[in-house]
Enzyme design. Structure first.
Site, mmCIF file in Angstrom:
data_model
loop_
_atom_site.group_PDB
_atom_site.id
_atom_site.type_symbol
_atom_site.label_atom_id
_atom_site.label_comp_id
_atom_site.label_asym_id
_atom_site.label_seq_id
_atom_site.Cartn_x
_atom_site.Cartn_y
_atom_site.Cartn_z
ATOM 1 N N ASP A 1 -9.286 -2.744 7.154
ATOM 2 C CA ASP A 1 -8.265 -3.247 8.078
ATOM 3 C C ASP A 1 -8.116 -2.376 9.312
ATOM 4 O OD1 ASP A 1 -7.128 -1.091 6.842
ATOM 5 O OD2 ASP A 1 -5.312 -2.090 6.180
ATOM 6 N N GLU B 1 0.699 1.727 13.666
ATOM 7 C CA GLU B 1 0.600 0.425 14.315
ATOM 8 C C GLU B 1 1.971 -0.221 14.488
ATOM 9 O OE1 GLU B 1 -3.669 -0.900 12.402
ATOM 10 O OE2 GLU B 1 -1.878 -0.971 11.155
HETATM 11 P P1 NAD Z 1 -3.968 3.669 -2.012
HETATM 12 O O1 NAD Z 1 -4.447 4.893 -1.310
HETATM 13 O O2 NAD Z 1 -2.690 3.726 -2.757
HETATM 14 O O3 NAD Z 1 -5.092 3.176 -3.052
HETATM 15 C C1 NAD Z 1 -6.437 3.063 -2.692
HETATM 16 C C2 NAD Z 1 -7.269 3.232 -3.961
HETATM 17 O O4 NAD Z 1 -8.633 2.988 -3.641
HETATM 18 C C3 NAD Z 1 -7.184 4.656 -4.546
HETATM 19 O O5 NAD Z 1 -6.744 4.598 -5.890
HETATM 20 C C4 NAD Z 1 -8.637 5.160 -4.424
HETATM 21 O O6 NAD Z 1 -9.019 6.009 -5.492
HETATM 22 C C5 NAD Z 1 -9.408 3.844 -4.449
HETATM 23 N N1 NAD Z 1 -10.758 3.915 -3.909
HETATM 24 C C6 NAD Z 1 -11.180 4.537 -2.773
HETATM 25 N N2 NAD Z 1 -12.523 4.348 -2.626
HETATM 26 C C7 NAD Z 1 -12.928 3.589 -3.682
HETATM 27 C C8 NAD Z 1 -14.184 3.043 -4.077
HETATM 28 N N3 NAD Z 1 -15.284 3.286 -3.376
HETATM 29 N N4 NAD Z 1 -14.245 2.278 -5.195
HETATM 30 C C9 NAD Z 1 -13.113 2.034 -5.931
HETATM 31 N N5 NAD Z 1 -11.899 2.534 -5.613
HETATM 32 C C10 NAD Z 1 -11.802 3.299 -4.490
HETATM 33 O O7 NAD Z 1 -3.918 2.518 -0.895
HETATM 34 P P2 NAD Z 1 -3.165 1.126 -0.962
HETATM 35 O O8 NAD Z 1 -1.796 1.236 -0.400
HETATM 36 O O9 NAD Z 1 -3.364 0.479 -2.298
HETATM 37 O O10 NAD Z 1 -4.003 0.317 0.132
HETATM 38 C C11 NAD Z 1 -5.359 -0.020 -0.112
HETATM 39 C C12 NAD Z 1 -5.987 -0.500 1.177
HETATM 40 O O11 NAD Z 1 -5.397 -1.741 1.568
HETATM 41 C C13 NAD Z 1 -5.786 0.450 2.358
HETATM 42 O O12 NAD Z 1 -7.007 0.550 3.052
HETATM 43 C C14 NAD Z 1 -4.745 -0.224 3.207
HETATM 44 O O13 NAD Z 1 -4.873 0.100 4.571
HETATM 45 C C15 NAD Z 1 -5.058 -1.673 2.931
HETATM 46 N N6 NAD Z 1 -3.937 -2.591 3.129
HETATM 47 C C16 NAD Z 1 -4.214 -3.781 3.702
HETATM 48 C C17 NAD Z 1 -3.194 -4.689 3.885
HETATM 49 C C18 NAD Z 1 -3.508 -6.042 4.465
HETATM 50 O O14 NAD Z 1 -2.611 -6.774 4.816
HETATM 51 N N7 NAD Z 1 -4.763 -6.423 4.542
HETATM 52 C C19 NAD Z 1 -1.887 -4.382 3.508
HETATM 53 C C20 NAD Z 1 -1.643 -3.159 2.890
HETATM 54 C C21 NAD Z 1 -2.683 -2.265 2.706
#
Ligand code: NAD
Length: 352
Positions: A239, A68
């Site tokens: 997101d 993005e």
């Molecule tokens: P990451 O991959 O480091 O961590 C995600 C975690 O979620 C992993 O540890 C995984 O095991 C866990 N997980 C997956 N499914 C699960 C479930 N059903 N129950 C419990 N845990 C579960 O990712 P990250 O960098 O921490 O990002 C997390 C999310 O936040 C991503 O989807 C990312 O796109 C989003 N994000 C959003 C913003 C925003 O501004 N809204 C900013 C950054 C990241």
């Protein structure tokens, strides 16, 4: 920031903040202090929301994830972030989210700074979540459930401690190793950290629930029965089109607050709802023109997707720290012939 003020470096040079220097900046200033200061920058920019150019981010989707571009400008300074989201990356040993960004002068179009934004995105997302919770969470909330203990998790926990006064975090992840990692990293932070075996256990007694899981599908991280009256939900993991975390029934019981509706309708939890379902823009709550939390029983939902103005605030903040910390290097990014039209001659003379 006054974009007319050059940095001490050569004008043709562009300050570059590498991951290494971003970590130095965080460790020099302190993670919690940065989160608190970033929250102030984000609030200041949300309060001048109408000044900014706004557009939903430009997304290139693939089966594996999304890439993005997130641009905005306040008329004086322009910023954009390049960011990806690839939930399957973690299993390959890569980050789910990586990013870099640029800040530039509008008057000349010259870049002011290039920065890594993987660490900075985690900081700005956490600061934004805390800024939203300051408007929406129950007063004197002390306990937050953190579902999803990946890269964003500790930043979120620390922002809620610093900005909101959260004292206890209740961690849950489907991967116990992620929870162990987060619990170990938060040791000594001053937070009471409780590792839970189920998401039901994690939400018990929590006034705030943060969901930050990564899965490229409609997931149900929270079901309706897990959310009692008065809770604030900080949903950051849903997101992307086709990527949500909350059961639709929760949305129907909640007052929903968003960053920029045209983008959130595409990417947020509200993609599950009809286009005309009412939502409130967070900046209006901050400006006092819309209500935030108005009763103890209300369920408030910050349907966060991450918006360009937050990245602009974060880049603006880091740019302001360059002189203070000196943690950057100059990049030879801008061709600078003596005669601006003699670009070819400059190349010829470089033959030596
Ligand atoms: P990451 O991959 O480091 O961590 C995600 C975690 O979620 C992993 O540890 C995984 O095991 C866990 N997980 C997956 N499914 C699960 C479930 N059903 N129950 C419990 N845990 C579960 O990712 P990250 O960098 O921490 O990002 C997390 C999310 O936040 C991503 O989807 C990312 O796109 C989003 N994000 C959003 C913003 C925003 O501004 N809204 C900013 C950054 C990241």
């Amino acid at each position: 920031m006054t974009s007319s003020a050059p940095l001490p470096s050569e004008l043709a040079m562009v300050p570059f903040v590498s991951v290494e220097n971003m970590m130095r900046i965080v460790n020099t200033i302190g993670a919690e202090k940065i989160l608190a200061e970033l929250a102030e920058y984000i609030e200041a920019d949300f309060l001048r929301w109408e000044k900014f150019d706004k557009t939903p981010r430009v997304a290139a989707h693939s089966a594996e994830g999304v890439i993005e571009l997130m641009p905005t400008s306040d008329g004086e300074t322009y910023g954009f972030k390049y960011v990806n989201g690839h939930p399957a990356n973690m299993a390959r040993g890569f980050q789910t989210v990586t990013a870099f960004g640029v800040l530039a002068r509008v008057d000349t179009g010259y870049p002011l700074m290039i920065s890594e934004m993987t660490v900075l995105t985690a900081l700005r997302t956490a600061a934004t979540s805390a800024v939203a919770a300051r408007q929406l969470a129950p007063r004197n909330a002390k306990t937050m459930a953190m579902i999803g203990n990946g890269a964003q998790c500790e930043f979120q926990a620390l922002a809620f401690k610093t900005v909101l006064g959260i004292e206890t975090v209740r961690l849950f992840d489907i991967d116990p190793q992620a929870t162990r990692k987060a619990a170990a990293n938060l040791q000594g932070s001053g937070l009471e950290v409780i590792s839970c075996n189920t998401s039901q256990d994690a939400v018990s007694g929590a006034e705030i629930i943060t969901t930050c899981t990564a899965d490229k599908q409609y997931a149900t991280i929270l079901t309706d029965n897990m959310v009692g009256p008065g809770i604030h939900i900080n949903a950051i993991g849903g997101d992307c089109p086709g990527k949500t975390e909350l059961h639709k029934d929760i949305l129907l019981r909640s007052d929903i607050f968003v960053e920029y509706p045209p983008q959130t309708r595409i990417e947020g939890e509200i993609q599950q709802l009809p286009e005309d379902h009412g939502v409130t823009e967070l900046w209006e709550v901050m400006a006092g023109t819309s209500k935030g939390r108005s009763s103890d029983n209300q369920i408030t939902l910050f349907d966060s997707v991450g918006f360009a103005i937050e990245d602009f605030s974060a880049l603006r903040y880091i740019h302001d720290q360059l002189e203070r910390t000196g943690h950057y290097v100059d990049l030879d990014m801008i061709a600078d012939p003596d005669d601006p039209r003699d670009l070819y001659g400059m190349v010829q003379r470089a033959k030596g």
